[in-house]
Design an enzyme around this catalytic site. Structure first.
Site, short mmCIF file in Angstrom:
data_model
loop_
_atom_site.label_atom_id
_atom_site.label_comp_id
_atom_site.label_asym_id
_atom_site.label_seq_id
_atom_site.Cartn_x
_atom_site.Cartn_y
_atom_site.Cartn_z
N ASP A 1 -8.26 -3.21 -6.25
CA ASP A 1 -6.98 -2.92 -5.62
C ASP A 1 -5.87 -3.55 -6.45
O ASP A 1 -6.09 -4.61 -7.04
CB ASP A 1 -6.92 -3.56 -4.23
CG ASP A 1 -7.19 -2.57 -3.14
OD1 ASP A 1 -6.42 -1.62 -3.04
OD2 ASP A 1 -8.19 -2.76 -2.42
N CYS B 1 0.82 -1.21 0.00
CA CYS B 1 0.00 0.00 0.00
C CYS B 1 0.84 1.25 0.00
O CYS B 1 0.35 2.34 -0.30
CB CYS B 1 -0.91 -0.01 1.20
SG CYS B 1 -2.47 -0.64 0.71
N LYS C 1 1.01 3.26 -3.18
CA LYS C 1 -0.19 3.97 -3.62
C LYS C 1 0.13 5.41 -4.01
O LYS C 1 1.12 5.98 -3.54
CB LYS C 1 -1.15 4.07 -2.43
CG LYS C 1 -2.34 3.15 -2.49
CD LYS C 1 -3.10 3.27 -1.21
CE LYS C 1 -4.56 3.47 -1.44
NZ LYS C 1 -5.37 3.16 -0.27
N ASP D 1 -16.28 6.06 -0.94
CA ASP D 1 -16.13 5.23 0.26
C ASP D 1 -15.13 4.12 -0.05
O ASP D 1 -14.43 4.18 -1.06
CB ASP D 1 -17.49 4.68 0.69
CG ASP D 1 -17.62 4.67 2.21
OD1 ASP D 1 -16.79 3.99 2.83
OD2 ASP D 1 -18.50 5.36 2.75
N ASP D 2 -15.07 3.08 0.82
CA ASP D 2 -14.11 2.02 0.57
C ASP D 2 -14.45 1.23 -0.69
O ASP D 2 -13.58 0.68 -1.34
CB ASP D 2 -14.06 1.08 1.78
CG ASP D 2 -13.43 1.78 2.97
OD1 ASP D 2 -12.34 2.34 2.80
OD2 ASP D 2 -14.03 1.79 4.06
N HIS E 1 -6.66 -11.25 -15.49
CA HIS E 1 -5.78 -10.85 -16.58
C HIS E 1 -4.36 -10.93 -16.06
O HIS E 1 -4.10 -10.64 -14.90
CB HIS E 1 -6.13 -9.41 -16.99
CG HIS E 1 -5.19 -8.84 -17.98
ND1 HIS E 1 -5.27 -9.12 -19.32
CD2 HIS E 1 -4.12 -8.01 -17.84
CE1 HIS E 1 -4.29 -8.49 -19.96
NE2 HIS E 1 -3.59 -7.80 -19.08
N ASP F 1 -11.90 -3.92 1.67
CA ASP F 1 -12.77 -2.80 1.33
C ASP F 1 -14.24 -3.21 1.46
O ASP F 1 -15.09 -2.40 1.85
CB ASP F 1 -12.49 -2.33 -0.10
CG ASP F 1 -11.24 -1.46 -0.17
OD1 ASP F 1 -10.91 -0.82 0.85
OD2 ASP F 1 -10.59 -1.45 -1.23
N ASP G 1 -11.16 0.71 6.29
CA ASP G 1 -9.97 -0.10 6.58
C ASP G 1 -8.75 0.80 6.44
O ASP G 1 -8.69 1.67 5.58
CB ASP G 1 -9.87 -1.34 5.68
CG ASP G 1 -9.82 -1.02 4.20
OD1 ASP G 1 -10.48 -0.05 3.78
OD2 ASP G 1 -9.12 -1.75 3.47
#
Ligand SMILES: Cc1cc2nc3c(=O)[nH]c(=O)nc-3n(C[C@H](O)[C@H](O)[C@H](O)COP(=O)(O)OP(=O)(O)OC[C@H]3O[C@@H](n4cnc5c(N)ncnc54)[C@H](O)[C@@H]3O)c2cc1C
Length: 753
Positions: A461, A411, A414, A443-444, A535, A484, A622
């Site tokens: 994600d 993360c 990000k 929102d999440d 993918h 999420d 989260d």
């Protein structure tokens, strides 16, 4: 993790076990990699003890850190891959190593250095009532527990060490020295403790008579009872029995006798020596398989057998590294013959040592202990020194992360909250038919209203790997992606994967992709989520993401903007994972810290989310890339309120605060800290605290608000539901609307203060 190997991987060299010989091999391959060869260490324990210093640890002369090698750091510094797992078998036909509780891995060349397994079968009752000294890695924790019990008023007083070899002798000295030196501190008399040594034959039968005589004198001087030609046949609570029927009192029995081949060897179809250990030739290759090498106690050199001792395992390191390298290059390998005579140095637990060599030479004294210390500490310093593997400039927390390969993954890879928010604002809103929760109030996850009236939750994600074990990364990436939906109070049902695998030989790409998706499946299957497609592509670094679809939970949705004045704030997992992996990239994070953070990331948020909803939570998110403060500010802003946060109540991963104090922080922290303007504090905040507040988390915990009168019951339920570190960390302020989005910090250790 190395983002791009110098050359695509074509060959997998797998080292099984972090034994003494493999420690050298790891360093050798870290210092001088073979192009196209990926080295993977499969280790059951990420910290491996150095046997020469183990009795010194028992005697209280060395710390645990001083006598252990951190394999995680060593491998990281050398850009080698670590798989933290126990090897349980070998499928030589398909060249795969079987691992406990996870899929097997492929190898082209494999080397085994896994030590030995205790053989307690010759002593009745030993399995239940005695402590095996081998494998040595397991022994340390048992000794620590035994020592703690021994120092209690009702603890064991009579200690018996079974085994008259060098290890048993050193251990008896070390135990006696430690117990007697700690006695006064525990309010006990030094002579309250009794230590006895039992040898089935004469003491130290493999060493010369001079060494034996000196050791006997020192045992007597330290009042350690020495029973020679005394075979222990039976151990029961409070006593042991000898072959002649004599019963001796013993409250704690430690067994350091013969050992068995480990199950990995015993269960394999590899050639064995007369005692069942892996039979190896002068090139250290298995007699019946040129692709398998062996070293240390688990292997026996059939042409030149030697006793099982760390000194031989250490000496096998350089020829093993050389032979593996030559085998990889298809070059001839010279024969290796281990030396016949070796220096023996036995610590006597009192600052002295007895030593000798060959048939005649024996000596003792303080200078011998100092000599032993110098030899052991020099070897450890050499093996623990990462500077040659990773130059100081790269290892330092101050090292810039402008270089793409040094930027954090997970993360922490990000885009920061600033650029993301600005880009989305410039984009504006497009048509959104049937969108119940979308970009207008992000929102999440998004919530779509389906024609029949049902709600569908959707989220996506994707991030770069921050560890180089594809299976483990797959598990964490999947756990992270589901969060999420859990944070919205939803139920994930389906997932699509998008995977990037570094360019390599086709069979390696297949294997990496398989491991990655097998890890993801392990998490998704466990959560009842179907992987329905995806993918894949090749890229510079391993990366994985998911698009997850779900439905609404029974209690409706939890929203970021649902905080209400007076709500207690609960966090379900520790923070600090970003700092730990920022340090890990520079080979500076202790293995224990990495292990704890990975375990936290793997913990599912399903049950905690259910508990929070059931206990009346109306708001949750989260904690991920923007860190605890970033996500809390988001919630406060969306809810139109301000919050109090007790810094000392926030659960942290072990080691995170220390690494933050050393200056480590992940790449995203600088961007996250632009939100620092939201913080209010009566005292100036230290940098480590700020680094942790803005530390990005991968697969982080849930942050929720719920009525404060439900908070205690909710916390107990969370602790019982697989979130043992959950804590109440603050409260939503009442009537402070002008200060919306602000976080008032206190340094209290609890909330309520
Ligand atoms: C108290 C004591 C004192 C000793 N003192 C000395 C001394 O002074 N000098 C000396 O020469 N010898 C000494 N020895 C002997 C020495 O400990 C061993 O000979 C030595 O540790 C053997 O090293 P190794 O490389 O074979 O394996 P080990 O050091 O036993 O290491 C094996 C490694 O493999 C890992 N492993 C095990 N199984 C698996 C698996 N299935 N999958 C993955 N990983 C696995 C373990 O976690 C461990 O890291 C002593 C022994 C004891 C018990």
């Amino acid at each position: 993790m190395k983002a791009m190997p110098d050359r695509p991987v074509t060959t997998d060299l797998v080292l099984v076990g972090g034994g003494h010989a493999h420690i050298y091999v790891l360093r050798a391959f870290g210092l001088k990699p073979v192009p196209g060869v990926r080295v993977t260490l499969v280790a059951r324990d990420l910290e491996t003890p150095y046997s020469g210093m183990l009795p010194g640890y028992v005697a209280g002369l060395y710390s645990k850190q001083a006598c252990h090698i951190d394999l995680q750091r060593l491998a990281r510094a050398g850009a080698l891959r670590v798989i933290h797992a126990e090897a349980v078998g070998l499928d030589r036909r398909s060249k795969r190593l079987l691992l406990k509780d996870r899929p097997s891995i492929a190898y082209d060349l494999i080397s085994i250095d896994v030590g030995i397994t205790p053989d307690l079968s010759a002593i009745a009752g030993a399995a239940d009532h005695a402590i095996a000294v081998k494998p040595i890695g397991d022994f340390i924790d048992r000794w620590d527990a035994l020592l703690a019990r021994a120092l209690r008023p009702d603890g064991p007083r009579r200690f018996a060490v079974v085994g008259g070899g060098a290890a048993g002798v050193e251990l008896a000295f070390a135990i006696a020295g430690r117990l007697r030196s700690e006695a006064a501190g525990a309010g006990l008399r030094a002579d309250a403790f009794h230590v006895a040594l039992y040898s089935a034959g004469p003491l130290l039968a493999n060493l010369n008579a001079g060494i034996g005589a000196r050791v006997r004198r020192r045992l007597a001087a330290q009042s350690i009872a020495c029973h020679e030609n005394a075979r222990v046949t039976d151990v029961a609570p409070g006593a042991l029995t000898l072959a002649d029927g004599a019963v001796h009192p013993a409250d704690a029995v430690l067994v350091s006798t013969q050992a068995r081949p480990p199950p990995l060897i015993a269960s394999s179809d590899l050639a064995k020596d007369a005692h069942g250990f892996l039979a190896i030739g002068p090139t250290l290759q298995a007699l019946n398989d040129p692709f398998v090498f062996g070293a240390g106690d688990c292997a026996g050199m059939v042409a030149s057998p030697r006793e099982k001792a760390g000194v031989f395992a250490v000496r096998q390191g350089p020829p093993l590294a050389d032979h593996l390298r030559r085998r990889l290059r298809h070059e001839p390998m010279p024969d290796f013959t281990p030396q016949k005579q070796f220096l023996t140095l036995l610590g006597t637990g009192d600052g002295e040592a007895v030593g000798g060599r060959g048939r005649w030479l024996a000596f003792s004294g303080r200078w011998v202990w100092r000599w032993k210390q110098r030899i052991d500490q020099r070897w450890m310093a050499m093996m623990q020194d990462m500077s040659m593997l990773m130059p100081e400039a790269r290892a330092s927390p101050a090292a810039g992360d402008d270089n793409a390969a040094m930027r954090c993954g997970g993360c922490a890879a990000k885009v920061g909250p600033g650029p993301l928010g600005r880009a989305l604002r410039r984009l504006g809103h497009g048509p959104a038919p049937g969108v119940a929760i979308g970009l207008d109030a992000p929102d999440d996850a998004a919530v779509i209203l389906l024609p029949g009236g049902d709600m569908m939750v959707q989220t996506v994600d994707y991030f770069r790997a921050f560890i180089d074990d594809p299976w483990l990364f797959g598990r964490i990436a999947a756990a992270h992606a589901l969060n999420d939906v859990f944070a919205m109070g939803g139920r994930p049902t389906h997932a699509l994967a998008i995977a990037t695998v570094p360019h390599a030989a086709s069979d390696k790409v297949e294997e990496d992709l398989f491991q990655l998706l097998a890890g993801a499946r392990a998490t998704l299957d466990g959560e009842g989520v179907a992987l329905v497609g995806g993918h894949s592509g090749e890229g510079e670094a391993l990366a994985l993401g998911f698009s997850v679809t779900g439905t609404a939970g029974p209690d409706g949705f939890l929203r970021k903007g649902g905080l209400r004045p007076g709500d207690a704030l609960i966090l379900t997992k520790p923070i600090g994972g970003g700092v730990i992996f920022a340090a890990d990239m520079r080979a500076q994070a202790p293995a224990g810290a990495v292990e704890a953070a990975l375990a936290g990331m793997l913990a599912s948020n399903r049950e905690p989310a259910r508990v929070l909803s059931a206990q009346g939570a109306q708001a949750a998110t989260d904690v991920t890339g923007f860190g605890l403060a970033g996500h809390l500010a988001e919630m406060a802003e969306a809810s139109g309120c301000a919050v109090d946060l007790a810094l000392g109540a926030i659960p942290l991963y072990p080691g995170a605060a220390a690494l933050a104090r050393q200056g480590f922080s992940s790449s995203l922290v600088a961007e996250n800290r632009l939100l620092e303007e939201r913080l209010r504090s009566l005292q100036p905040l230290s940098l480590p605290a700020l680094a942790l507040l803005f530390d990005p988390q991968t697969s982080g915990g849930l942050l929720a608000g719920l009525p404060s009168d439900c908070a205690r019951a909710c916390l107990s339920a969370l602790h019982a539901s697989g979130a043992p570190h959950a804590a109440i960390i603050g409260q939503v302020r009442a009537g402070d609307e002008e200060a919306r989005g602000l976080i008032h910090l206190t340094d209290g250790a609890h909330w309520p203060p």
